[in-house]
Design an enzyme around this catalytic site. Structure first.
Site, PDB file in Angstrom:
ATOM      1  N   GLU A 116       8.267 -13.184 -13.164  1.00 25.15           N
ATOM      2  CA  GLU A 116       7.511 -12.118 -12.512  1.00 25.15           C
ATOM      3  C   GLU A 116       6.866 -11.152 -13.507  1.00 25.15           C
ATOM      4  OE1 GLU A 116       9.611  -9.624  -9.656  1.00 25.15           O
ATOM      5  OE2 GLU A 116      11.434  -9.691 -10.835  1.00 25.15           O
ATOM      6  N   CYS A 163       0.824  -1.210   0.000  1.00 26.70           N
ATOM      7  CA  CYS A 163       0.000   0.000   0.000  1.00 26.70           C
ATOM      8  C   CYS A 163       0.859   1.262   0.000  1.00 26.70           C
ATOM      9  CB  CYS A 163      -0.863   0.023   1.242  1.00 26.70           C
ATOM     10  SG  CYS A 163      -1.831  -1.456   1.471  1.00 26.70           S
ATOM     11  N   LYS A 188      13.188 -13.057 -13.085  1.00 28.97           N
ATOM     12  CA  LYS A 188      12.839 -11.905 -13.945  1.00 28.97           C
ATOM     13  C   LYS A 188      11.759 -12.318 -14.931  1.00 28.97           C
ATOM     14  CE  LYS A 188      13.912  -8.997 -12.444  1.00 28.97           C
ATOM     15  NZ  LYS A 188      14.655  -9.110 -11.227  1.00 28.97           N
ATOM     16  N   ARG A 211       4.607   0.753  -6.261  1.00 31.93           N
ATOM     17  CA  ARG A 211       4.608  -0.166  -5.132  1.00 31.93           C
ATOM     18  C   ARG A 211       3.634  -1.327  -5.352  1.00 31.93           C
ATOM     19  NH1 ARG A 211       6.674   2.305  -0.484  1.00 31.93           N
ATOM     20  NH2 ARG A 211       5.256   1.236   0.931  1.00 31.93           N
ATOM     21  N   ASN A 214      -1.042   1.499   5.931  1.00 33.04           N
ATOM     22  CA  ASN A 214      -0.168   0.566   5.205  1.00 33.04           C
ATOM     23  C   ASN A 214       0.356  -0.423   6.236  1.00 33.04           C
ATOM     24  OD1 ASN A 214       1.797  -0.745   3.724  1.00 33.04           O
ATOM     25  ND2 ASN A 214       3.205   0.984   3.695  1.00 33.04           N
ATOM     26  N   GLY A 215       0.225  -1.714   5.971  1.00 36.43           N
ATOM     27  CA  GLY A 215       0.711  -2.726   6.912  1.00 36.43           C
ATOM     28  C   GLY A 215      -0.387  -3.703   7.264  1.00 36.43           C
ATOM     29  N   HIS A 246      18.390 -35.553 -12.093  1.00 29.99           N
ATOM     30  CA  HIS A 246      17.844 -36.184 -10.891  1.00 29.99           C
ATOM     31  C   HIS A 246      16.336 -35.974 -10.788  1.00 29.99           C
ATOM     32  CE1 HIS A 246      21.804 -37.303  -9.552  1.00 29.99           C
ATOM     33  NE2 HIS A 246      22.215 -36.088  -9.887  1.00 29.99           N
ATOM     34  N   LYS A 251       6.352  -3.551  -5.090  1.00 29.28           N
ATOM     35  CA  LYS A 251       7.772  -3.196  -5.138  1.00 29.28           C
ATOM     36  C   LYS A 251       8.456  -3.473  -3.802  1.00 29.28           C
ATOM     37  CE  LYS A 251      11.560  -1.522  -6.809  1.00 29.28           C
ATOM     38  NZ  LYS A 251      12.327  -2.430  -7.668  1.00 29.28           N
ATOM     39  N   TRP A 297      -3.072  -2.531  -1.652  1.00 28.60           N
ATOM     40  CA  TRP A 297      -2.653  -3.839  -2.151  1.00 28.60           C
ATOM     41  C   TRP A 297      -3.312  -4.827  -1.198  1.00 28.60           C
ATOM     42  CZ3 TRP A 297       0.436  -8.135  -0.825  1.00 28.60           C
ATOM     43  CH2 TRP A 297       0.936  -8.865  -1.912  1.00 28.60           C
ATOM     44  N   GLU A 318      18.234 -15.695 -10.995  1.00 28.96           N
ATOM     45  CA  GLU A 318      17.738 -14.335 -11.209  1.00 28.96           C
ATOM     46  C   GLU A 318      17.035 -14.218 -12.571  1.00 28.96           C
ATOM     47  OE1 GLU A 318      17.064 -11.929  -9.540  1.00 28.96           O
ATOM     48  OE2 GLU A 318      17.047 -10.154 -10.802  1.00 28.96           O
TER      49      GLU A 318
HETATM   50  O1  M6R Z   1      13.569  -4.394  -1.416  1.00 34.58           O
HETATM   51  P1  M6R Z   1      14.226  -5.747  -1.359  1.00 34.58           P
HETATM   52  O2  M6R Z   1      15.507  -5.805  -2.129  1.00 34.58           O
HETATM   53  O3  M6R Z   1      14.408  -6.241   0.052  1.00 34.58           O
HETATM   54  O4  M6R Z   1      13.212  -6.714  -2.072  1.00 34.58           O
HETATM   55  C1  M6R Z   1      13.445  -8.098  -2.130  1.00 34.58           C
HETATM   56  C2  M6R Z   1      12.517  -8.758  -3.131  1.00 34.58           C
HETATM   57  O5  M6R Z   1      11.185  -8.521  -2.782  1.00 34.58           O
HETATM   58  C3  M6R Z   1      12.759  -8.238  -4.563  1.00 34.58           C
HETATM   59  O6  M6R Z   1      14.073  -8.449  -4.973  1.00 34.58           O
HETATM   60  C4  M6R Z   1      11.803  -8.947  -5.533  1.00 34.58           C
HETATM   61  O7  M6R Z   1      12.122 -10.292  -5.633  1.00 34.58           O
HETATM   62  C5  M6R Z   1      11.835  -8.250  -6.899  1.00 34.58           C
HETATM   63  N1  M6R Z   1      10.510  -8.102  -7.405  1.00 34.58           N
HETATM   64  C6  M6R Z   1      12.584  -9.003  -7.933  1.00 34.58           C
HETATM   65  O8  M6R Z   1      12.569  -8.340  -9.149  1.00 34.58           O
END
Ligand code: M6R
Length: 608
Positions: A488, A2, A485, A27, A101-102, A504, A603, A75, A481
């Site tokens: 997501e 949020c 990418k 966010r 927020n939270g 395996h 985010k 959110w 990674e």
């Molecule tokens: O703000 P942070 O680096 O702690 O966030 C960690 C993950 O939430 C963040 O890297 C997430 O996996 C990204 N969406 C990846 O692109």
């Protein structure tokens, strides 16, 4: 997660709120709303869906006149995304309004008690209990009511609150969810993050846990949950004015990928003082570094992936054993931490709930902590014993690229310095490493400029159902990674496998046409991974390989090949990830998805 914005001042509040919420869109959210006090009534407009809907409903804010207001992008956690569950939330007499927020963890028991006392709830949210609780405790003194609520509510929260009886005041509260206050010439602002206030001010104060800010048009006062008045410092935010703009790029993600050469250069530069390697802003002494028995790298998502690469780098350069932990696991696994270990928490936002909890866990166990953090003044940056800032600047796209690249640089440089101090690296070796590191910005730029080949490939494979990324050692970390990418932002199922593990079990999933992306940057493992490529080819896979310049032998077995320039084996991640980021990006664009705001994602993940 949020986003909160609040304004009190000479301007009309609604346009400031809408503008601020737009800057917090990155966010992630599924609904939005604003409440503005016109001096007589507090009027709310809220709606499910994009902020654009709210702008249309309010005629860009014109329909809600008034000089004090709060806004929110939601959110959903408690209750589906719909108009009713959207914030702001009122008490029953509509005299107190709240954005949050939270998560209020004990909301169910509070709600049950309030219902017993005759309160009626309209939404399924945890936030509504705050509005009713404030009503319950309010006897004419908002601060007293807020403090009582803070003592009662468990969990994480940042709140923006308006009381009808106090038309010239806006209240803000923080516990474990980020909140800042901005001081502008014509009013004062609260927000979940800096971009929301940048248009109006660069003077920003970070509210800490258990603190309350009381804003009027001209003034901002701070006090604690225990009624103690406090003075707080404001920080001047030096970000480029364009930080929160796309600057002509189609998406923030593309812009941020193209910022990587600069970000790498800046972050690298921060580790040098007159050609001497330093770890900027860190108080740990050489003696303490020599004594480190083990490093734990703890993080989430992509930040965790930098840790998987960094394990090889710290172990290789500094000969310190490393364990890499997901923060969500570390915090509950009762880790056996030696008193001479170092826990490194890596986070772009510095506000990730699990990473924060892991940091607290390490501190509770008396172990030294170091944060590698991007967001200045964030919780992890403040709470870790030492902090190294990555100089990636504001990152808006949910899928991280430039912050990830900056984190890698921070790991390389810390490992290099540790290696030197512990006598594992000679000055000569260090200068060779540095030569390679200094070439990275240009090499990354070259890969970005040669993007057509991967763009073409992505267009062909946008319809793929499953993608497997394989590699060994650091190449496995790169695969992790690259796979994240892709999934997501393109919503394609993908997995990363240590290439030797395939046989395996997972190899049974390979069939005619399955796309396998192989990463082969570690020369000593090149032949081994080539064998794995042959194995998947035999089962019908179509193979994309990312490997070092000169490894042309790959062309005999792999279908499509991307070459990266030569660098030291520890730094290949910084180069090999570039075409794979581009691949994910162009697949998502090809599928017509919202690249910067992928579904279900936020985010910064400020809840557990
Ligand atoms: O703000 P942070 O680096 O702690 O966030 C960690 C993950 O939430 C963040 O890297 C997430 O996996 C990204 N969406 C990846 O692109």
């Amino acid at each position: 997660m949020c986003g909160i914005v609040g304004y009190i001042g000479l301007r009309q509040a609604a346009p400031v709120l809408l503008d601020g919420l737009a800057k917090l869109e990155y966010r992630g959210y599924d609904s939005a709303g604003i409440a503005v006090y016109d001096g007589k009534d507090i009027n709310i407009t809220k709606s499910k869906g994009r902020l654009q809907v709210l702008c249309e409903l309010t005629h860009d804010g014109e329909k809600l006149p008034g000089h004090v207001g709060i806004g929110h992008t939601r959110w959903a956690t408690h209750g589906e995304p719909n108009d009713v569950n959207s914030h702001p939330h009122f008490n029953e007499s509509r005299s107190i309004v709240v954005v949050h927020n939270g998560i209020i963890e004990n909301y169910a028991s509070i709600k049950a008690k309030l219902i017993e006392k005759g309160y009626n709830f309209v939404s399924e949210t945890d936030t509504e209990v705050i509005a009713h609780m404030l009503d319950y405790y309010y006897k004419g003194d908002p601060l007293e009511a807020i403090r009582k609520v803070m003592h009662r509510a468990e969990g994480a929260y940042a709140l923006g609150i308006i009381f009808k009886e106090k038309p010239d005041m806006l209240y803000a509260v923080r516990k474990d969810s980020p909140l800042i206050v901005g001081k502008a010439a014509d009013g004062n602002i609260i927000a979940s993050d800096v971009p929301a206030v940048l248009k109006y001010t660069r003077d920003v104060c970070f509210i800490q846990n258990g603190e309350i800010a009381v804003l009027s048009k001209e003034d901002i006062k701070f006090c604690t949950i225990d009624a103690e008045d406090i003075q707080k410092e404001f920080t001047k935010i030096e970000w480029d004015v364009n930080a929160a703009d796309k600057c002509g790029y189609e998406h923030y993600m593309l812009k941020e990928m193209f910022e990587q050469p600069e970000v790498i250069k800046d972050t690298l530069g921060s580790f040098f003082e007159d050609d001497r390697i330093v770890i900027p802003g860190v108080s740990i002494t050489d003696e303490e570094i020599k004594k480190i028995s083990k490093i734990y790298i703890v993080a989430c998502g992509s930040a965790y992936h930098t840790g998987v690469t960094a394990k090889y780098v710290y172990e290789g350069m500094a000969r310190i054993p490393v364990e890499v932990d997901l923060a969500s696991e570390f915090r509950y696994r009762d880790p056996l931490l030696d008193k001479d270990s170092l826990v490194i928490i890596v986070s772009q936002s510095g506000e990730t709930a699990d990473s924060k909890a892991a940091l607290e866990e390490a501190k509770r166990r008396g172990v030294r902590t170091l944060g590698i953090v991007n967001a200045i003044g964030s919780s992890i940056a403040r709470d870790a014993d030492d902090v190294v800032y990555t100089l990636a600047g504001l990152e808006i796209a949910v899928a991280t690229t430039k912050a990830y690249s900056a984190q890698l640089i921070a790991h390389y440089m810390i490992a290099l310095k540790f290696g030197l101090i512990r006598g594992e690296i000679s000055e000569e070796e260090a200068s060779d490493y540095i030569k390679d590191l200094k070439k990275l910005p240009d090499q990354v730029e070259m890969l970005l400029n040669n993007r057509e080949k991967i763009q073409h490939f992505a267009t062909r494979y946008a319809a793929a159902k499953d993608v497997f990324f394989i590699g060994r050692g650091i190449d496995y970390a790169i695969s992790l990674e690259a796979s994240l990418k892709l999934k997501e932002i393109s919503y394609i199922h993908s997995e990363a496998y240590a290439a030797g593990e395939l046989k395996h079990g997972t190899i049974s999933l390979i069939e005619d046409g399955t796309l396998v992306a192989a990463v082969l940057t570690q020369e000593e493992l090149y032949k081994k991974t080539m064998n794995n490529i042959v194995e998947v080819k035999t089962r019908g896979a179509f193979v994309l390989s990312v490997t070092n310049e000169g490894n042309t032998e790959i062309e005999k077995i792999s279908d499509y090949n991307i070459y990266i320039p030569q660098t030291n084996k520890y730094f290949t991640n910084s180069l090999a990830i570039i075409p794979l980021q581009l691949f994910a990006y162009y697949v998502s664009v090809g599928k017509g998805f919202d690249v910067d705001k992928p579904r279900n994602l936020a985010k910064s993940v400020t809840v557990e």
